[in-house]
Design a protein around this motif. Structure first.
Motif, PDB file in Angstrom:
ATOM      1  N   ASN A   1       0.832  -1.209   0.000  1.00 31.76           N
ATOM      2  CA  ASN A   1       0.000   0.000   0.000  1.00 31.76           C
ATOM      3  C   ASN A   1       0.867   1.259   0.000  1.00 31.76           C
ATOM      4  N   ALA A   2       1.985   1.222   0.725  1.00 34.45           N
ATOM      5  CA  ALA A   2       2.881   2.382   0.746  1.00 34.45           C
ATOM      6  C   ALA A   2       3.460   2.639  -0.642  1.00 34.45           C
ATOM      7  N   VAL A   3       3.838   1.558  -1.343  1.00 25.93           N
ATOM      8  CA  VAL A   3       4.347   1.721  -2.712  1.00 25.93           C
ATOM      9  C   VAL A   3       3.260   2.312  -3.611  1.00 25.93           C
ATOM     10  N   ALA A   4       2.027   1.792  -3.499  1.00 26.74           N
ATOM     11  CA  ALA A   4       0.927   2.285  -4.326  1.00 26.74           C
ATOM     12  C   ALA A   4       0.647   3.757  -4.071  1.00 26.74           C
ATOM     13  N   SER A   5       0.679   4.160  -2.796  1.00 30.53           N
ATOM     14  CA  SER A   5       0.422   5.579  -2.471  1.00 30.53           C
ATOM     15  C   SER A   5       1.476   6.492  -3.083  1.00 30.53           C
ATOM     16  N   LEU A   6       2.739   6.068  -3.037  1.00 32.55           N
ATOM     17  CA  LEU A   6       3.798   6.883  -3.636  1.00 32.55           C
ATOM     18  C   LEU A   6       3.633   6.938  -5.155  1.00 32.55           C
ATOM     19  N   LEU A   7       3.280   5.813  -5.767  1.00 34.54           N
ATOM     20  CA  LEU A   7       3.062   5.802  -7.225  1.00 34.54           C
ATOM     21  C   LEU A   7       1.933   6.751  -7.621  1.00 34.54           C
ATOM     22  N   LEU A   8       0.910   6.828  -6.797  1.00 36.56           N
ATOM     23  CA  LEU A   8      -0.185   7.763  -7.079  1.00 36.56           C
ATOM     24  C   LEU A   8       0.312   9.201  -7.012  1.00 36.56           C
ATOM     25  N   GLN A   9       1.172   9.497  -6.018  1.00 33.58           N
ATOM     26  CA  GLN A   9       1.746  10.842  -5.938  1.00 33.58           C
ATOM     27  C   GLN A   9       2.596  11.156  -7.164  1.00 33.58           C
ATOM     28  N   LEU A  10       3.247  10.126  -7.713  1.00 33.38           N
ATOM     29  CA  LEU A  10       4.112  10.325  -8.879  1.00 33.38           C
ATOM     30  C   LEU A  10       3.335  10.267 -10.191  1.00 33.38           C
TER      31      LEU A  10
ATOM     32  N   PRO B   1      -7.391   0.093   0.351  1.00 37.03           N
ATOM     33  CA  PRO B   1      -6.942  -0.245  -1.004  1.00 37.03           C
ATOM     34  C   PRO B   1      -8.092  -0.445  -1.987  1.00 37.03           C
ATOM     35  N   TRP B   2      -9.216  -0.990  -1.522  1.00 42.39           N
ATOM     36  CA  TRP B   2     -10.376  -1.121  -2.407  1.00 42.39           C
ATOM     37  C   TRP B   2     -10.842   0.250  -2.876  1.00 42.39           C
ATOM     38  N   PHE B   3     -10.888   1.214  -1.945  1.00 40.45           N
ATOM     39  CA  PHE B   3     -11.334   2.561  -2.316  1.00 40.45           C
ATOM     40  C   PHE B   3     -10.339   3.235  -3.267  1.00 40.45           C
ATOM     41  N   GLN B   4      -9.043   3.049  -3.003  1.00 40.98           N
ATOM     42  CA  GLN B   4      -8.039   3.623  -3.900  1.00 40.98           C
ATOM     43  C   GLN B   4      -8.159   3.011  -5.297  1.00 40.98           C
ATOM     44  N   LEU B   5      -8.396   1.711  -5.356  1.00 42.60           N
ATOM     45  CA  LEU B   5      -8.558   1.039  -6.641  1.00 42.60           C
ATOM     46  C   LEU B   5      -9.806   1.546  -7.352  1.00 42.60           C
ATOM     47  N   ALA B   6     -10.886   1.741  -6.613  1.00 42.55           N
ATOM     48  CA  ALA B   6     -12.115   2.268  -7.213  1.00 42.55           C
ATOM     49  C   ALA B   6     -11.889   3.665  -7.784  1.00 42.55           C
TER      50      ALA B   6
END
Length: 412
Positions: A149-158, A181-186
């Motif tokens: 999840n931490a990797v995904a959050s940083l990728l979203l920032q990038l 993570p479900w909400f972020q994916l949505a």
């Protein structure tokens, strides 16, 4: 590291967790015990003022927001007394330690410090190094969900949505009982216009945390973006699931009239009584080409097929669908002979004298105000036209039937 430094470091981690809005791994009793141990150690070296302050905090139970200023004040007093206590590491030290870990010269520390390193690298403009650091942590931990999840959050920032989606899916593979993570994916799927999958993802998250305002807002936005009778029905049937006094409520009220006019009435279409089904079977074609123009979904045709009004195996040519691949998949799954979408030249081909006659055209909603003009060459080749009531009534067509907000027109 002496006892005081060790206790201060433990409390630093608790304060850092609070600043990141993450739950601390220590319960309040454990934090109070740390405060009492620190008070005893400070008293042992003669720092009576700081000792009294930490003794008080151990009794009343410190709130996480109190810890950071108390730690800063204690370190300041210890330096004033000439006592040895290391200060917070400088930003350059954090960057150096992070680069050493990336180069394999040092092992990764606990997750909180890795997060600090990643933030420092990101602040220094080195997003690639911050990403590499978090990815290494995730891989070394055998893809623990919180690290993915931490990797995904940083990728979203990038701005790397596709890669972020992959890491979110990896996290959910290891633990599906995580709402965030479900909400972020949505949200990612909604931004890409993939509404069905976005709705499925947000529903998964809400099944875990039904009270989440973030999830409720996402669900409302997805349904409102869909703009169909099924979306309207879902919203009306689950009005309590929408956040109170939110823009979604106002948008629902604004759209209510349009959906009632442009869909299957005010809600899901009901099963037709037998006389109506028989009437429509006589009026609608049993074979031949059906053109579905500007479709959001295949629901009108699928519903008519379920009612036994249309027959399986009929050829359907979608044109200018919002999601062509998804449209073809749904038509085929329903039992139609779905044709793949083709360029706009197909409109001219159908309108040509030698073109294949169109037994039925289904027009769900107008593309623009110029739609009647763009259809001018094709309409003479159309024998029947099915549209939401009041959407389009060309003069060369006469009404045949109407039901549940839809009208069926026939070439005069």
């Amino acid at each position: 590291m002496n006892e005081i430094d060790r206790l201060l470091s433990h409390l630093d981690l608790v304060a850092a967790d609070a600043n990141r809005d993450e739950p601390t791994s220590l319960d309040p009793d454990a934090i109070s015990a740390l405060c009492e141990q620190l008070a005893n150690s400070l008293l042992g070296i003669g720092a009576t003022g700081p000792a009294a302050r930490w003794r008080t905090l151990s009794i009343v139970g410190p709130s996480p927001s109190q810890l950071a200023p108390a730690l800063d004040h204690t370190r300041h007093e210890l330096r004033a007394f000439g006592l040895s206590s290391p200060s917070e590491p400088a930003e350059q030290d954090l960057l150096t330690a992070a680069h050493r870990a990336l180069a394999g010269e040092a092992a990764l520390p606990q997750a909180g410090l890795v997060a600090d390193w990643a933030r420092s690298l990101l602040a220094a403009g080195d997003g690639a190094a911050a990403l590499a650091l978090l990815e290494r942590q995730a891989i070394c931990s055998e893809l623990r969900p919180e690290h993915c999840n931490a990797v995904a959050s940083l990728l979203l920032q990038l701005g790397q949505a596709w890669e972020a989606e992959r890491w979110l899916c990896t996290s959910l593979t290891h633990n599906r009982r995580q709402p965030r993570p479900w909400f972020q994916l949505a949200r990612l799927l909604l931004d890409q216009g993939v509404l069905d999958e976005a709705l499925e993802a947000v529903q998964q998250g809400l099944s875990i945390d039904a009270e989440s305002d973030w999830g409720r807002n996402l669900r409302a936005r997805i349904l409102l973006t869909g703009g169909s009778w099924r979306s309207y029905d879902s919203l009306v049937a689950n009005a309590d699931a929408l956040p109170a006094k939110q823009p979604a409520q106002l948008e629902l009220q604004r759209q209510r009239g349009r959906w009632a006019r442009g869909g299957f009435g005010s809600g899901s279409p009901l099963s037709l009584p037998l006389p109506k089904r028989l009437e429509l079977r006589r009026l609608l074609p049993a074979e031949g080409l059906v053109v579905l123009l500007h479709g959001h979904h295949a629901d009108p045709l699928c519903w008519l097929l379920e009612q036994g009004v249309l027959r399986e195996g009929m050829a359907v040519q979608p044109l200018a669908s919002r999601e062509p691949l998804l449209m073809a998949e749904r038509l085929a799954a329903a039992g139609f002979s779905a044709r793949s979408e083709q360029p706009a030249a197909l409109m001219k081909q159908l309108a040509a004298e030698a073109g294949e006659p169109v037994e039925l055209m289904v027009l769900q909603r107008p593309w623009s105000a110029s739609l009647p003009i763009s259809l001018g060459g094709l309409l003479p080749r159309v024998k029947r036209l099915l549209t939401p009531g009041g959407l389009l009534t060309p003069p060369q067509f006469a009404p045949l039937a109407a039901w549940q907000g839809w009208q069926l027109l026939k070439q005069r």
